[in-house]
Scaffold this motif. Structure first.
Motif, PDB file in Angstrom:
ATOM      1  N   ARG A 170       0.901  -0.811  -0.185  1.00  0.00           N
ATOM      2  CA  ARG A 170      -0.036   0.326  -0.135  1.00  0.00           C
ATOM      3  C   ARG A 170       0.970   1.447  -0.091  1.00  0.00           C
ATOM      4  O   ARG A 170       1.075   2.509  -0.518  1.00  0.00           O
ATOM      5  CB  ARG A 170      -0.403   0.045   1.536  1.00  0.00           C
ATOM      6  N   VAL A 171       1.532   0.914   0.745  1.00  0.00           N
ATOM      7  CA  VAL A 171       3.184   2.469   0.355  1.00  0.00           C
ATOM      8  C   VAL A 171       3.130   2.994  -0.956  1.00  0.00           C
ATOM      9  O   VAL A 171       2.970   3.827  -0.874  1.00  0.00           O
ATOM     10  CB  VAL A 171       3.821   2.188   1.115  1.00  0.00           C
ATOM     11  N   VAL A 172       3.780   1.969  -1.514  1.00  0.00           N
ATOM     12  CA  VAL A 172       3.996   1.792  -3.030  1.00  0.00           C
ATOM     13  C   VAL A 172       2.867   3.207  -4.011  1.00  0.00           C
ATOM     14  O   VAL A 172       2.954   3.904  -4.918  1.00  0.00           O
ATOM     15  CB  VAL A 172       4.704   0.634  -3.961  1.00  0.00           C
TER      16      VAL A 172
ATOM     17  N   ILE B 209     -10.636  -0.166  -7.061  1.00  0.00           N
ATOM     18  CA  ILE B 209      -8.542  -0.686  -6.480  1.00  0.00           C
ATOM     19  C   ILE B 209      -8.957  -1.940  -6.045  1.00  0.00           C
ATOM     20  O   ILE B 209      -9.335  -1.022  -4.343  1.00  0.00           O
ATOM     21  CB  ILE B 209      -7.839   0.247  -6.962  1.00  0.00           C
ATOM     22  N   LEU B 210      -8.510  -2.942  -6.159  1.00  0.00           N
ATOM     23  CA  LEU B 210      -8.256  -3.989  -5.267  1.00  0.00           C
ATOM     24  C   LEU B 210      -7.193  -3.963  -4.853  1.00  0.00           C
ATOM     25  O   LEU B 210      -6.238  -4.673  -6.546  1.00  0.00           O
ATOM     26  CB  LEU B 210      -9.316  -5.152  -6.241  1.00  0.00           C
ATOM     27  N   GLU B 211      -6.772  -3.975  -4.152  1.00  0.00           N
ATOM     28  CA  GLU B 211      -4.447  -4.726  -3.825  1.00  0.00           C
ATOM     29  C   GLU B 211      -4.926  -6.214  -3.899  1.00  0.00           C
ATOM     30  O   GLU B 211      -6.056  -7.132  -3.095  1.00  0.00           O
ATOM     31  CB  GLU B 211      -4.476  -4.012  -2.878  1.00  0.00           C
ATOM     32  N   ALA B 212      -3.910  -7.047  -4.679  1.00  0.00           N
ATOM     33  CA  ALA B 212      -4.212  -8.117  -4.298  1.00  0.00           C
ATOM     34  C   ALA B 212      -3.792  -9.187  -3.440  1.00  0.00           C
ATOM     35  O   ALA B 212      -2.998  -8.331  -2.659  1.00  0.00           O
ATOM     36  CB  ALA B 212      -3.779  -9.135  -6.101  1.00  0.00           C
ATOM     37  N   LYS B 213      -4.318 -10.124  -3.080  1.00  0.00           N
ATOM     38  CA  LYS B 213      -3.767 -10.393  -1.314  1.00  0.00           C
ATOM     39  C   LYS B 213      -2.640 -11.594  -1.939  1.00  0.00           C
ATOM     40  O   LYS B 213      -2.155 -12.262  -0.647  1.00  0.00           O
ATOM     41  CB  LYS B 213      -5.146 -10.793  -0.552  1.00  0.00           C
ATOM     42  N   ALA B 214      -2.484 -12.272  -2.676  1.00  0.00           N
ATOM     43  CA  ALA B 214      -2.381 -13.291  -2.907  1.00  0.00           C
ATOM     44  C   ALA B 214      -1.213 -12.749  -4.324  1.00  0.00           C
ATOM     45  O   ALA B 214      -1.442 -12.463  -5.387  1.00  0.00           O
ATOM     46  CB  ALA B 214      -2.346 -14.569  -2.604  1.00  0.00           C
ATOM     47  N   GLN B 215      -0.134 -13.711  -4.625  1.00  0.00           N
ATOM     48  CA  GLN B 215       1.010 -13.843  -5.383  1.00  0.00           C
ATOM     49  C   GLN B 215       0.731 -14.411  -6.620  1.00  0.00           C
ATOM     50  O   GLN B 215       1.106 -16.098  -7.076  1.00  0.00           O
ATOM     51  CB  GLN B 215       2.174 -13.904  -5.411  1.00  0.00           C
ATOM     52  N   ILE B 216      -0.416 -14.823  -7.410  1.00  0.00           N
ATOM     53  CA  ILE B 216      -1.735 -16.037  -7.665  1.00  0.00           C
ATOM     54  C   ILE B 216      -2.161 -15.010  -8.640  1.00  0.00           C
ATOM     55  O   ILE B 216      -2.418 -14.154  -8.894  1.00  0.00           O
ATOM     56  CB  ILE B 216      -2.482 -16.821  -6.754  1.00  0.00           C
ATOM     57  N   PRO B 217      -1.686 -15.416 -10.426  1.00  0.00           N
ATOM     58  CA  PRO B 217      -1.715 -14.974 -11.560  1.00  0.00           C
ATOM     59  C   PRO B 217      -3.235 -14.909 -11.808  1.00  0.00           C
ATOM     60  O   PRO B 217      -4.618 -15.861 -11.158  1.00  0.00           O
ATOM     61  CB  PRO B 217      -1.854 -15.626 -12.753  1.00  0.00           C
TER      62      PRO B 217
ATOM     63  N   ASP C  25      -0.339  -6.206  -6.986  1.00  0.00           N
ATOM     64  CA  ASP C  25       0.174  -5.436  -5.512  1.00  0.00           C
ATOM     65  C   ASP C  25       1.244  -4.495  -5.352  1.00  0.00           C
ATOM     66  O   ASP C  25       1.857  -5.365  -4.652  1.00  0.00           O
ATOM     67  CB  ASP C  25       0.487  -7.409  -5.338  1.00  0.00           C
ATOM     68  N   ALA C  26       1.385  -3.656  -5.972  1.00  0.00           N
ATOM     69  CA  ALA C  26       2.141  -2.686  -6.056  1.00  0.00           C
ATOM     70  C   ALA C  26       3.192  -3.264  -7.492  1.00  0.00           C
ATOM     71  O   ALA C  26       3.628  -1.902  -8.010  1.00  0.00           O
ATOM     72  CB  ALA C  26       2.863  -2.254  -4.493  1.00  0.00           C
ATOM     73  N   GLU C  27       3.812  -4.519  -7.527  1.00  0.00           N
ATOM     74  CA  GLU C  27       4.597  -5.062  -8.282  1.00  0.00           C
ATOM     75  C   GLU C  27       3.367  -5.242  -9.831  1.00  0.00           C
ATOM     76  O   GLU C  27       4.598  -4.527 -11.264  1.00  0.00           O
ATOM     77  CB  GLU C  27       5.095  -5.976  -8.396  1.00  0.00           C
ATOM     78  N   GLU C  28       2.814  -6.515  -9.709  1.00  0.00           N
ATOM     79  CA  GLU C  28       2.190  -6.189 -10.965  1.00  0.00           C
ATOM     80  C   GLU C  28       0.458  -5.570 -11.363  1.00  0.00           C
ATOM     81  O   GLU C  28      -0.146  -5.766  -9.768  1.00  0.00           O
ATOM     82  CB  GLU C  28       1.988  -8.238 -10.974  1.00  0.00           C
ATOM     83  N   TRP C  29       0.013  -5.363 -12.677  1.00  0.00           N
ATOM     84  CA  TRP C  29      -1.115  -4.700 -12.725  1.00  0.00           C
ATOM     85  C   TRP C  29      -1.760  -4.929 -13.328  1.00  0.00           C
ATOM     86  O   TRP C  29      -1.557  -5.225 -14.622  1.00  0.00           O
ATOM     87  CB  TRP C  29      -0.591  -3.031 -12.745  1.00  0.00           C
TER      88      TRP C  29
END
Length: 321
Positions: A131-133, A204-212, A246-250
């Motif tokens: 969330r900072v980014v 905007i939803l922040e993804a909670k998991a690193q899953i495609p 997730d701040a990296e993948e959009w």
């Protein structure tokens, strides 16, 4: 539904009229033979009880609520009447648009992101760090857009709100009436208050998991709530945008006025080694966010029709090259 209610109301009125006629009959009979009053009292009490039962308000049916995060894609599509846009029909309103103004994050934003990455490089990734980014990028692009449009009359101010509760109107899924609700991590809205002038443009939803694909259905459900509400307002664009990150993948999504949604391919936001005078790696993300924010200002009800035609780019014919 309305036809059944009207018929039920008519039936009740008929029964009430019959009861009052029965009262009249009792009165006449009592006038003729008062000695039979005791025999008529039970009938009179029964008629009064019937009237109370008829006029008693029907019990309020309990609304079935369902969390947006628990919905399947089919439930979202059926409930909101939306569908994925077919490739062959996407030529009129391509997504992402092909003629956006190129943008990038500012030098100050870049420095802040570099500091975050530097001092959190060895820490485990979590929601707070992401969330900072996200905050830095959203507010930086919004600041650019507001500065660039502050001298254009007729545009509405934009606002970012965190933790926005969203609810749908009644929908029908598999012949069952229900409502959806949930909380979007961020919303972008324009207007001056909570009344009809307020309109959400971006969720905007922040993804909670690193899953495609994680979070795609959930953000589409939030977009559906907004799209449904805006379609009820004549003359207002029902187009709404969504982002999963997730701040990296959009991942960017759009539901257009016709209720067709499109996703872009996944965009990575990465900082290159030497960014001076070059794209930072967030340029594509900044360009899309900037476009969406511009559309929120330009297509707001305050903007004149002529001004919208001159400035809006999404409805232009696709460019060919």
């Amino acid at each position: 539904m309305t036809k059944n209610k009207n018929q039920k109301k008519k039936n009740i009125e008929t029964q009430v009229n019959l009861i009052w006629r029965e009262f009249g009959s009792f009165t006449r009979r009592l006038d003729v033979d008062p000695s039979k009053a005791d025999l008529l009292v039970p009938n009179l009490q029964a008629a009064l009880q019937r009237q109370q039962e008829i006029l008693k308000p029907a019990p309020v049916e309990e609304v079935t609520w369902k969390a947006v995060g628990d919905l399947t894609r089919d439930e979202i599509d059926e409930g909101f009447g939306i569908a994925k846009e077919l490739l062959q029909s996407a030529g009129r309103q391509p997504w992402p648009p092909r003629n956006m103004i190129p943008r990038d994050i500012s030098a100050g934003c870049l420095t802040s992101i570099q500091s975050v990455q530097k001092y959190m490089a060895r820490s485990s990734r979590n929601e707070a760090a992401a969330r900072v980014v996200i905050d830095l990028i959203l507010f930086d692009i919004l600041d650019q857009i507001m500065d660039g449009h502050c001298d254009i009359s007729g545009t509405w101010p934009l606002h970012i709100q965190m933790e926005t509760s969203l609810e749908s109107n009644m929908v029908t899924v598999k012949e069952k009436d229900q409502r959806f609700r949930g909380t979007s991590d961020y919303t972008l809205w324009y207007g001056n208050g909570d009344g009809p002038e307020k309109a959400i443009n971006l969720v905007i939803l922040e993804a909670k998991a690193q899953i495609p694909g994680a979070g795609d259905g959930q953000v589409l459900g939030y977009m559906g709530c907004v799209h449904q509400e805006r379609r009820l307002k004549p003359g207002r664009s029902a187009t709404v945008y969504g982002v999963v990150t997730d701040a990296e993948e959009w991942r960017f999504c759009r539901i257009n006025d016709e209720g067709r949604y499109s996703w872009d391919s996944e965009i990575s936001g990465q900082l290159s080694g030497d960014v001076k005078g070059k794209e930072t790696g967030y340029a594509t993300i900044a360009t899309l966010l900037g476009f969406i924010m511009e559309q929120a200002m330009i297509l707001s009800p305050y903007t004149t029709r002529m001004h919208s035609k001159e400035t809006s780019r999404e409805d232009d014919e696709p460019m060919t090259g």
